[in-house]
Write an enzyme that holds these catalytic residues in place. Structure first.
Site, PDB file in Angstrom:
ATOM      1  N   GLU A   1      52.835  42.854  34.816  1.00  0.00           N
ATOM      2  CA  GLU A   1      51.484  42.303  34.732  1.00  0.00           C
ATOM      3  C   GLU A   1      50.399  43.238  35.264  1.00  0.00           C
ATOM      4  OE1 GLU A   1      50.788  38.977  37.490  1.00  0.00           O
ATOM      5  OE2 GLU A   1      52.912  38.993  37.961  1.00  0.00           O
TER       6      GLU A   1
ATOM      7  N   HIS B   1      57.376  33.109  42.042  1.00  0.00           N
ATOM      8  CA  HIS B   1      57.628  34.351  42.773  1.00  0.00           C
ATOM      9  C   HIS B   1      59.029  34.180  43.336  1.00  0.00           C
ATOM     10  CE1 HIS B   1      53.003  34.921  43.315  1.00  0.00           C
ATOM     11  NE2 HIS B   1      53.418  35.162  42.101  1.00  0.00           N
TER      12      HIS B   1
ATOM     13  N   HIS C   1      46.831  44.604  42.845  1.00  0.00           N
ATOM     14  CA  HIS C   1      48.072  43.831  43.035  1.00  0.00           C
ATOM     15  C   HIS C   1      49.270  44.597  42.484  1.00  0.00           C
ATOM     16  CE1 HIS C   1      48.007  42.540  38.782  1.00  0.00           C
ATOM     17  NE2 HIS C   1      46.732  42.255  38.942  1.00  0.00           N
TER      18      HIS C   1
ATOM     19  N   HIS D   1      43.461  34.598  41.963  1.00  0.00           N
ATOM     20  CA  HIS D   1      44.041  33.257  41.918  1.00  0.00           C
ATOM     21  C   HIS D   1      42.949  32.189  41.764  1.00  0.00           C
ATOM     22  CE1 HIS D   1      48.070  34.634  43.895  1.00  0.00           C
ATOM     23  NE2 HIS D   1      47.943  35.020  42.651  1.00  0.00           N
TER      24      HIS D   1
ATOM     25  N   HIS E   1      57.023  40.790  39.850  1.00  0.00           N
ATOM     26  CA  HIS E   1      57.748  39.974  40.826  1.00  0.00           C
ATOM     27  C   HIS E   1      58.911  39.328  40.099  1.00  0.00           C
ATOM     28  CE1 HIS E   1      55.882  36.323  39.103  1.00  0.00           C
ATOM     29  NE2 HIS E   1      54.726  36.961  39.145  1.00  0.00           N
TER      30      HIS E   1
ATOM     31  N   ASP F   1      55.740  32.427  33.276  1.00  0.00           N
ATOM     32  CA  ASP F   1      54.571  33.017  33.950  1.00  0.00           C
ATOM     33  C   ASP F   1      53.947  34.045  33.016  1.00  0.00           C
ATOM     34  OD1 ASP F   1      52.696  34.047  35.663  1.00  0.00           O
ATOM     35  OD2 ASP F   1      54.129  34.899  37.090  1.00  0.00           O
TER      36      ASP F   1
ATOM     37  N   TYR G   1      40.120  45.024  37.135  1.00  0.00           N
ATOM     38  CA  TYR G   1      39.099  44.041  37.530  1.00  0.00           C
ATOM     39  C   TYR G   1      37.850  44.769  38.027  1.00  0.00           C
ATOM     40  CZ  TYR G   1      43.582  41.689  37.642  1.00  0.00           C
ATOM     41  OH  TYR G   1      44.837  41.243  37.313  1.00  0.00           O
TER      42      TYR G   1
ATOM     43  N   GLU H   1      50.310  39.798  31.125  1.00  0.00           N
ATOM     44  CA  GLU H   1      51.571  39.566  31.846  1.00  0.00           C
ATOM     45  C   GLU H   1      52.652  39.040  30.920  1.00  0.00           C
ATOM     46  OE1 GLU H   1      51.453  36.302  34.705  1.00  0.00           O
ATOM     47  OE2 GLU H   1      53.057  37.248  35.864  1.00  0.00           O
TER      48      GLU H   1
ATOM     49  N   ASP I   1      46.252  32.622  33.199  1.00  0.00           N
ATOM     50  CA  ASP I   1      47.540  32.927  33.824  1.00  0.00           C
ATOM     51  C   ASP I   1      48.182  31.575  34.095  1.00  0.00           C
ATOM     52  OD1 ASP I   1      49.659  33.529  35.524  1.00  0.00           O
ATOM     53  OD2 ASP I   1      48.528  34.992  36.712  1.00  0.00           O
TER      54      ASP I   1
HETATM   55 MN   LIG Z   1      52.917  36.495  37.767  1.00  0.00          MN
END
Ligand SMILES: [Mn+2]
Length: 439
Positions: free
Chosen positions: A380, A357, A346, A239, A350, A267, A384, A404, A256
């Site tokens: 998504e 979300h 993650h 984030h 969602h 999203d 990483y 995503e 994102d």
């Molecule tokens: Mn998302």
């Protein structure tokens, strides 16, 4: 959307309530940003879903009466002096005509009216996570006791109205799907614009400005959440919203971001090379994430579950990490040991709707919830490798990739609402060269 649609939603909630039950749904209030300035106002999603009314500080009360019921609105009173500063208020007189509610009362009558209504109620439907509202509810109960003394008869059952609304909001109507497609289309246009504007030396916040310029130009009130523009190793911070670094040739940039249109969120995440050309290592990792994204989309349809899609993503990623030599061992053992987890930490999906979300439970009685037509969610997958992950070959370090899409379940399978934004290596490179995006 017309007031008729919001009325139908209130009626559907009333249908679920027993006789003489009372439902109370609060509006959002203004939030101070600093001293005497406020953040841009955003209506509470449940209140918006039931009223389509964008003024702060209201309360919607539904009263079940036999087979039907009525909607009462408590909203800000007309105040010519205040309206000069903050804009026209609907007031009480016009509310029934404009919003289709049965009656409207000025806010200052809430305490008196709610105590009267509570004294007649069989049970109360409140959002149970709202502490401030609960405090008011206790005051209204005291009001009943004060007025009626020992003849007071108070409801002894609370029901979570937010859970009932979550179930309704989870299945999108045709009108909502059209609004969501529009939110996603605007989000997509923002991604196009940012991709085209990418060049070494530009700053992350400048790509953010390109995105959000397009959102605003196309009528989206705001981004649906803080836009993430992470270049290089910043893409490994899930984030990352500082968006302050300069873009470097040879790096990837992960965006994102999504627009909010009439309350609905887009999203989308795309990851692309700053200078328009994937290196060999970037391409290998990118195509693995893309394969996971595409496999989950291939499997999405009525009857399957988000957990099943997540499992398919884990399988594709783990198999790929084995083939790239990042993981060693046997596929099933690695899946069992969650060996992918340091690099994909993650979830895959969602719900998406009025909230990015969005509401809706994911499991029912301990089992993954089957997908149904009208559900909208994200797919998504990502990988990483932060700069300090020394267990992997240096060529992977500092790479962060996520792809995503926004997906609608249909009767036949699914529809990818965001598939106009290129995501293949060739598609992205061609867009960034300025060639036709469809080429
Ligand atoms: Mn998302």
């Amino acid at each position: 959307m017309t007031s008729q649609l919001f009325r139908q939603r209130r009626e559907r909630l009333l249908e679920q309530m027993p006789d003489k039950a009372l439902a109370i749904i609060p509006a959002a209030s203004e939030v101070t940003r600093s001293r005497d300035t406020e953040y841009p106002f955003r209506q509470a999603s449940d209140y918006w879903y039931l009223t389509g009314f964008n003024e702060p500080d209201g309360l919607l009360v539904l009263v079940k009466e036999g087979e039907t019921g009525k909607s009462l609105l408590f909203n800000l009173p007309k105040d010519p002096e205040m309206e000069t500063w903050t804009g026209i208020r609907l007031g009480q007189e016009k509310a029934p005509e404009v919003l289709g509610v049965d009656q409207a009362f000025p806010l200052q009558q809430i305490d008196e009216q709610l105590s009267d209504l509570l004294g007649e109620a069989s049970e109360v439907w409140l959002p149970l996570d709202n502490l401030a509202l609960y405090q008011n509810y206790l005051n209204w109960r005291q009001g009943v006791r004060r007025k009626r003394k020992r003849s007071a008869c108070l409801p002894d059952r609370l029901v979570d109205v937010a859970s009932a609304l979550a179930e309704m909001r989870l299945i999108k109507s045709d009108e909502e799907i059209a609004l969501m497609q529009k939110a996603v289309d605007i989000s997509a246009a923002g991604h196009f614009r940012a991709m085209k504007a990418s060049r070494p030396g530009a700053y992350e916040y400048q790509l953010q400005a390109e995105l959000e310029h397009e959102f605003a130009i196309q009528g989206a009130a705001a981004p649906a959440y803080a836009s993430i523009v992470g270049s290089g190793a910043n893409a490994c911070v899930l984030h990352y919203i500082a968006n302050q670094d300069a873009l470097k040739a040879g790096d990837l940039v992960l965006i994102d971001a999504g627009a909010e249109y009439q309350g609905y969120a887009g999203d989308i995440t795309r990851t692309f090379p700053v200078d328009g050309h994937f290196t060999e290592a970037q391409k290998q990792l990118y195509e693995l994430v893309l394969k996971a994204n595409e496999e989950a989309i291939r499997q999405a349809g009525p009857g399957t579950t988000l957990e099943a899609l997540h499992q398919s993503v884990l399988r594709v990623l783990t198999q790929g990490l084995l083939e790239l030599g990042i993981l060693q061992g046997e596929l099933e053992t690695l899946l069992e040991a969650e060996a992918y987890k340091p690099y994909f930490m993650h979830g895959t999906s969602h719900w998406l709707g009025l909230d990015v979300h969005d509401v809706g439970i994911y499991r029912i009685e301990g089992s993954a919830r089957p997908l149904q037509p009208g559900m909208v969610f994200t797919i998504e997958p990502g990988l990483y490798f932060p700069p300090d992950c020394e267990e992997v070959d240096p060529k992977w370090r500092g790479l962060g990739i996520r792809i995503e899409d926004d997906v609608l379940i249909t009767k036949q399978g699914c529809k990818v609402l965001s598939d106009q934004v290129p995501k293949t290596v060739a598609g992205i490179e061609s867009l960034m060269r300025g060639a036709d995006a469809a080429a």
